[in-house]
Design an enzyme around this catalytic site. Sequence first.
Site, PDB file in Angstrom:
ATOM      1  N   ALA A  73      40.409  86.649  33.619  1.00 46.51           N
ATOM      2  CA  ALA A  73      39.251  87.390  33.581  1.00 46.51           C
ATOM      3  C   ALA A  73      38.295  86.908  34.175  1.00 46.51           C
ATOM      4  O   ALA A  73      38.242  85.420  34.238  1.00 46.51           O
ATOM      5  CB  ALA A  73      38.926  87.827  32.264  1.00 46.51           C
ATOM      6  N   GLN A  75      35.529  85.821  32.953  1.00 45.93           N
ATOM      7  CA  GLN A  75      34.930  84.859  32.074  1.00 45.93           C
ATOM      8  C   GLN A  75      35.782  83.777  31.773  1.00 45.93           C
ATOM      9  O   GLN A  75      35.895  83.255  30.551  1.00 45.93           O
ATOM     10  CB  GLN A  75      34.092  85.316  30.817  1.00 45.93           C
ATOM     11  CG  GLN A  75      32.838  85.863  31.342  1.00 45.93           C
ATOM     12  CD  GLN A  75      31.827  84.880  31.966  1.00 45.93           C
ATOM     13  OE1 GLN A  75      32.040  83.634  31.394  1.00 45.93           O
ATOM     14  NE2 GLN A  75      30.962  84.956  32.528  1.00 45.93           N
ATOM     15  N   SER A  76      37.137  83.668  32.216  1.00 45.58           N
ATOM     16  CA  SER A  76      38.197  82.757  31.934  1.00 45.58           C
ATOM     17  C   SER A  76      38.032  81.412  31.711  1.00 45.58           C
ATOM     18  O   SER A  76      37.423  80.745  32.834  1.00 45.58           O
ATOM     19  CB  SER A  76      39.249  82.934  32.866  1.00 45.58           C
ATOM     20  OG  SER A  76      40.281  81.968  32.880  1.00 45.58           O
ATOM     21  N   ASN A  77      38.301  80.959  30.564  1.00 46.34           N
ATOM     22  CA  ASN A  77      37.832  79.361  30.454  1.00 46.34           C
ATOM     23  C   ASN A  77      38.927  78.432  31.188  1.00 46.34           C
ATOM     24  O   ASN A  77      38.728  77.506  31.760  1.00 46.34           O
ATOM     25  CB  ASN A  77      38.118  78.827  28.925  1.00 46.34           C
ATOM     26  CG  ASN A  77      36.841  79.679  28.214  1.00 46.34           C
ATOM     27  OD1 ASN A  77      35.864  79.512  28.398  1.00 46.34           O
ATOM     28  ND2 ASN A  77      37.585  80.451  27.424  1.00 46.34           N
ATOM     29  N   CYS A  79      40.228  79.669  34.306  1.00 41.68           N
ATOM     30  CA  CYS A  79      40.130  79.585  35.738  1.00 41.68           C
ATOM     31  C   CYS A  79      38.899  78.416  35.948  1.00 41.68           C
ATOM     32  O   CYS A  79      39.121  77.722  36.786  1.00 41.68           O
ATOM     33  CB  CYS A  79      39.542  80.832  36.047  1.00 41.68           C
ATOM     34  SG  CYS A  79      40.938  82.140  36.112  1.00 41.68           S
TER      35      CYS A  79
END
Length: 345
Positions: A73, A75-77, A79
């Site tokens: 997503a 807001q992926s931590n 990524c």
Amino acid sequence: MRLTSIPRVDIAHLPTPLEPAPNLSAELGGPEIWIKRDDLTGLALGGNKARKLEYLVADALAQDATVLMTAGAPQSNHCRQTAAAARKSGLKAVLIFAPYSKHYGSTDPDQAPQGNLLLDNIMGAKIEWYQGDWQDRLRFMDQVAADLRDKGERPYVIPGGGSNAIGATAYVNAVYETITQLRDNSMTATHWYTTSSTSGGTHAGLALGAKLAHAPFAVVGSACDQNAEKTRSVVLPLANATAEHIGTDVRLAESDIVIDDSYYLPSYGIPNEGCLEAIEIAARTEGLLLDPVYTGKTMSALIDHVRTGKLTSSDVVIFHHTGGTPALFAQADGIAGSFSGPDLD
Ligand SMILES: Cc1ncc(COP(=O)(O)O)c(C=O)c1O
């Protein structure tokens, strides 16, 4: 077992602190609580993925990769930490994002990027917006990887959450690390509360590690995105694939994967009242910042388990802070008004 000989790069700050939370324990009037600070793993604001990326990057470098690719997503931590791991290892990063998720940080092109997405941009990650059905993203990733190869790059594809047997190995190690810390503090623990997701690597590694190390604590997963049955259907096979990867004959059964799915609704990414209360309590008792997607909900599980007597004052609980705090800023519009005012006028 070949756990200690599996290649890993040294990019996380380990061991992470195991620190007491006496004010939180007193506030709840329940068990002794300790926080395992995997939010302090150090990789561009930390979080649980840094541990997994130590193993994944080692594998990527062994394959002579030039680019780390992953998906999530906006807001992926995961990524964000993958982009940081790539940069720290001299690699480039390509991140595949679902186009828009209204409850999980705006990606409106007219608005400045927030939270994790802002950090991805600062680190120079190339972002590919995927417009199709999320279940079909693997085909899209194959296409992006093929395009990169045409340009002379050598992409290494990391699954969502870094959750395969290579990544989950890191959480087997985290159990041994924590047991050493418990011994150093001449203490024991009865429970380890963590977030359990349908990427699953953290819970899988912890459950396997706890079984292998004969840990004194029970690993309790609090679901963050699906019900217990669906979450277990990912975590259990991943734990057993990880067992095979590290070369042990030990296997886990369904009963080894404990998941409480009472605290994540209305859905992944949307904080509920208990989550916001937990964020406020942790911040005001310990100056501890939780996030509205994962750790806030897991802390709300712990708090409710104290209130309902599932945890008692004779228990010693490790709360696993897996990171995620950049999402606080991405969700500021939705959550800022939910907290009570200061203690002083
Ligand atoms: C802060 C945080 N906690 C927990 C999780 C869940 O970890 P896993 O993907 O290993 O299940 C994630 C996943 O992205 C996360 O970002």
